[in-house]
Motif scaffolding. Structure first.
Motif, PDB file in Angstrom:
ATOM      1  N   GLN A   1       0.829  -1.203   0.000  1.00 30.20           N
ATOM      2  CA  GLN A   1       0.000   0.000   0.000  1.00 30.20           C
ATOM      3  C   GLN A   1       0.865   1.256   0.000  1.00 30.20           C
ATOM      4  N   VAL A   2       1.980   1.205   0.703  1.00 34.55           N
ATOM      5  CA  VAL A   2       2.940   2.293   0.695  1.00 34.55           C
ATOM      6  C   VAL A   2       4.292   1.729   0.252  1.00 34.55           C
ATOM      7  N   GLN A   3       4.955   2.449  -0.640  1.00 37.34           N
ATOM      8  CA  GLN A   3       6.258   2.035  -1.131  1.00 37.34           C
ATOM      9  C   GLN A   3       7.353   2.808  -0.400  1.00 37.34           C
ATOM     10  N   LEU A   4       8.400   2.091   0.005  1.00 41.45           N
ATOM     11  CA  LEU A   4       9.458   2.675   0.813  1.00 41.45           C
ATOM     12  C   LEU A   4      10.811   2.429   0.166  1.00 41.45           C
ATOM     13  N   VAL A   5      11.650   3.454   0.151  1.00 42.76           N
ATOM     14  CA  VAL A   5      12.992   3.356  -0.402  1.00 42.76           C
ATOM     15  C   VAL A   5      13.985   3.949   0.578  1.00 42.76           C
ATOM     16  N   GLU A   6      14.908   3.114   1.080  1.00 41.54           N
ATOM     17  CA  GLU A   6      15.930   3.561   2.011  1.00 41.54           C
ATOM     18  C   GLU A   6      17.160   4.062   1.267  1.00 41.54           C
ATOM     19  N   SER A   7      17.879   4.956   1.915  1.00 42.18           N
ATOM     20  CA  SER A   7      19.147   5.431   1.397  1.00 42.18           C
ATOM     21  C   SER A   7      20.005   5.909   2.559  1.00 42.18           C
ATOM     22  N   GLY A   8      21.283   6.105   2.307  1.00 45.86           N
ATOM     23  CA  GLY A   8      22.177   6.669   3.299  1.00 45.86           C
ATOM     24  C   GLY A   8      23.111   5.691   3.967  1.00 45.86           C
ATOM     25  N   GLY A   9      22.991   4.419   3.653  1.00 44.02           N
ATOM     26  CA  GLY A   9      23.881   3.436   4.236  1.00 44.02           C
ATOM     27  C   GLY A   9      25.282   3.547   3.665  1.00 44.02           C
TER      28      GLY A   9
END
Length: 121
Positions: A1-9
């Protein structure tokens, strides 16, 4: 329902700092509780920090005083500021969203793809 994208590692030395970001799309971000989980090699998935839609926060004892979770609803983004990093913080970090704190990490939550954090000298 919600799409999530991580960054910063990335790679950081012990005692260093890193800020992870999780950008959400596809839903009404402000009503979601958000969490950061991590999984180290050979270990179980661990809830590191959580923030409610009302911006109340909770932290695992292992990171309390070192990590800070925050959210910017105008940017549909949740952050994890990690300070005083230790080698044992090395893990894949995952962003998670649920309609309540109790749903975080459950089958009724949404996950990002994960971002690798490595703390090493």
């Amino acid at each position: 329902q919600v799409q999530l994208v991580e960054s910063g590692g990335g790679l950081v030395q012990p005692g260093g700092s890193l800020r992870l970001s999780c950008a959400a799309s596809g839903s009404i971000f402000s009503i979601y509780a958000m969490g950061w989980y991590r999984q180290a090699p050979g270990k179980q998935l661990e809830l590191v920090a959580a923030i409610t839609s009302g911006s109340s926060t909770k932290y695992a004892d292992s990171v309390k005083g070192r990590f800070t979770i925050s959210r910017d609803n105008a940017k549909n983004t949740v952050y994890l500021q990690m300070n005083s990093l230790k080698p044992e913080d090395t893990a894949v970090y995952y962003c998670n969203a649920g309609l309540s704190v109790k749903r975080l990490g459950s089958d009724f939550s949404s996950w990002g793809q994960g971002t690798q954090v490595t703390v090493s000298s």
